[in-house]
Design an enzyme around this catalytic site. Structure first.
Site, PDB file in Angstrom:
ATOM      1  N   CYS A 148     -14.981  -6.729 -68.383  1.00  0.00           N
ATOM      2  CA  CYS A 148     -15.148  -6.962 -69.900  1.00  0.00           C
ATOM      3  C   CYS A 148     -13.979  -6.999 -70.502  1.00  0.00           C
ATOM      4  O   CYS A 148     -13.071  -6.161 -70.852  1.00  0.00           O
ATOM      5  CB  CYS A 148     -15.977  -5.581 -70.407  1.00  0.00           C
ATOM      6  SG  CYS A 148     -16.060  -5.779 -72.362  1.00  0.00           S
ATOM      7  N   CYS A 151     -13.574  -5.579 -74.036  1.00  0.00           N
ATOM      8  CA  CYS A 151     -13.380  -4.200 -73.977  1.00  0.00           C
ATOM      9  C   CYS A 151     -11.798  -3.715 -73.827  1.00  0.00           C
ATOM     10  O   CYS A 151     -11.233  -2.978 -74.212  1.00  0.00           O
ATOM     11  CB  CYS A 151     -14.115  -3.505 -73.295  1.00  0.00           C
ATOM     12  SG  CYS A 151     -15.874  -4.118 -73.012  1.00  0.00           S
ATOM     13  N   ASP A 152     -11.355  -4.408 -72.576  1.00  0.00           N
ATOM     14  CA  ASP A 152      -9.941  -3.969 -72.129  1.00  0.00           C
ATOM     15  C   ASP A 152      -8.815  -4.876 -72.052  1.00  0.00           C
ATOM     16  O   ASP A 152      -7.764  -4.516 -71.964  1.00  0.00           O
ATOM     17  CB  ASP A 152     -10.232  -3.879 -70.497  1.00  0.00           C
ATOM     18  CG  ASP A 152     -11.250  -2.568 -70.172  1.00  0.00           C
ATOM     19  OD1 ASP A 152     -11.492  -1.660 -71.103  1.00  0.00           O
ATOM     20  OD2 ASP A 152     -12.152  -2.847 -69.392  1.00  0.00           O
TER      21      ASP A 152
END
Ligand code: NAP
Length: 329
Positions: A148, A151-152
Site C-alpha cells: 500500500c 499507507c507507507d
C-alpha cells in the site's frame, strides 16, 4: 449440509431480532448496498470488517468516480458513503463475521461479539492483495515490504524503490510513490504492461520512473530492512541483484471468501458466483463488488453492484416472507 453454527430451532431464532438486511463489508459495494437498503426503509446493519471504505480507502486520490471532477480522496469517499447511508437509517458496527450458516432462513452470522439473524445477507467482503510468496517477503513486511503506497510511501523520502507488477495498481501506486522516492523502478514479468493507456503514458513520462522488463523477483534481501532484490530475467535466465530501500508489491488480489466455502458456489479462484441480479446459489444471499467481480474492480462498478444487490434483497423479501419460510420448515 452440516450446520456450522450452534443455533436453536429456526422458529426460536426468529423470535429474536431478525435484521432485514445484513451487509458484510463496508467498501463501495457494501456502502451503496447500505444506502439503497436504507432508502427502502429496510434499516440495514453493516458489519464494517477490517477497513471502512475497503481497498478504495487506501487510494490517495480516486479520479474516475463520477461526480468528482477534481478527484476525491479514497478515505474521504468512504466517509461520505457512510454519512449518506447513515442519513437514511443504515447502522454501522465495527465487527466482522467469523462464521455463517446459510442453510436456512433466517440466515445466521456469527461475529466476534454475537450471532446475528438476518432475512437477507449482502456479501461485500472485497479482496486482499496477493503476496509473491518468495523468500524474505513475509519477514520484511513493515520493514520495507509493502502492499500500500498510500499507507507507507511517506516512509521512503528520497529512497530508491522497486514496484512489482504491471497492472493499473502497480502504475498508479508507482506514480504516487514518486512524490517521496528518489527513484521508482517497476519490475514486470513481461515486456508489455497490463495497465490502461493513461497510466502507462503518465508512468513512462515520469522522470523518476524506470522499467525492468521480462523480470521476476526471486528473493527480497535485507537483515533489518529491505536492501534489495534478487531478480531473474524470464527470457535469458540471467540472474542479477537490484539494490532498493523498499519493495511495493501489486500483483493482483484474492477474494475474501474463505468464510463462505462449502455454502456458496465460487469459481476456481474463489470469487462468489452470482447471476445478473447479484443473487448467489442461495436465494436471499447476494454478493457484490470485488468478492464476486474479478473483471472490472472499479469503485463505480462495485457501487453499482451493491445497489443492485440491495434492490434485489428488497424484492426477494416482498416475494418470500420470513414467516412463510419458517412455517415451511
Ligand atoms: P491486475 O490487473 O491483475 O495486475 C496484476 C499485475 O501483476 C499484472 O501485471 C501481472 O502480470 C502481475 N503479476 C501477477 N502475479 C505475478 C507474480 N507472481 N509475479 C510477478 N508479477 C505478477 O491487478 P491490479 O493492478 O491490482 O488491478 C486489479 C483491477 O483493478 C484491474 O481490473 C484494474 O483495472 C483495476 N484497477 C483500476 C485502477 C484505475 O482505474 N485507476 C487502479 C487500480 C486497479 P501479467 O500482466 O503478466 O499478468
Amino acid at each position: 449440509m452440516e450446520l456450522q453454527l450452534n443455533l436453536s430451532s429456526p422458529q426460536a431464532d426468529a423470535e429474536k431480532k431478525v435484521e432485514k438486511v445484513l451487509v458484510l463489508g463496508a467498501g463501495p459495494a457494501g456502502m451503496s448496498a447500505a444506502l439503497y437498503a436504507a432508502r427502502a426503509e429496510l434499516n440495514p446493519l453493516v458489519l464494517i470488517g477490517t477497513e471502512l471504505g475497503g481497498q478504495a480507502s487506501l487510494t490517495f486520490t480516486i479520479e474516475n468516480y463520477p461526480g468528482f471532477p477534481d478527484g476525491v480522496g479514497g478515505a474521504e469517499l468512504g466517509e461520505l458513503f457512510k454519512k449518506q447511508a447513515e442519513r437514511f437509517g443504515a447502522r454501522f458496527e465495527y465487527d466482522m463475521a467469523t462464521e455463517v450458516d446459510f442453510s436456512r432462513r433466517p440466515f445466521a452470522v456469527k461475529t466476534y461479539g454475537k450471532t446475528i439473524l438476518a432475512e437477507t445477507v449482502i456479501i461485500s467482503t472485497g479482496a486482499a492483495p496477493n503476496h509473491l510468496n518468495i523468500p524474505g517477503e513475509n519477514t520484511l513486511i513493515g520493514r520495507g515490504v509493502s502492499y500500500c503506497a498510500t499507507c507507507d510511501g511517506w516512509f521512503f523520502k528520497e529512497k530508491k524503490l522497486a514496484v512489482i507488477g504491471g497492472g493499473d495498481s502497480a502504475l498508479e501506486e508507482a506514480l504516487f510513490l514518486t512524490r517521496y522516492a528518489s527513484s521508482v523502478t517497476i519490475i514486470h514479468r513481461r515486456d508489455e504492461l497490463r495497465a490502461g493507456a493513461i497510466l502507462q503514458r503518465r508512468a513512462k513520462e515520469n522522470p523518476k520512473i524506470s522499467f525492468v522488463w521480462n523480470t521476476v523477483a526471486e528473493e527480497i534481501i535485507g537483515e533489518n530492512g529491505v536492501e534489495g532484490l534478487k531478480l531473474r530475467n524470464m527470457v535469458t535466465g540471467e540472474k542479477s541483484t537490484f539494490a532498493a530501500d523498499g519493495v511495493f508489491i501489486f500483483v493482483g488480489h484474492t477474494p475474501n471468501t474463505q468464510l463462505f466455502k462449502g455454502q456458496l458456489e465460487m469459481d476456481d479462484k474463489g470469487y462468489i458466483k452470482t447471476d445478473l441480479t447479484m443473487t448467489t446459489n442461495i436465494p436471499g444471499v447476494y454478493a457484490a463488488g470485488e468478492v464476486m467481480d474479478s473483471h472490472y474492480r472499479q469503485v463505480v462498478t462495485s457501487a453499482g453492484m451493491g445497489a443492485a444487490a440491495a434492490i434485489q434483497a428488497g424484492r426477494f423479501m416482498e416475494e418470500h416472507s420470513l414467516e412463510q419460510a419458517v412455517a415451511e420448515k
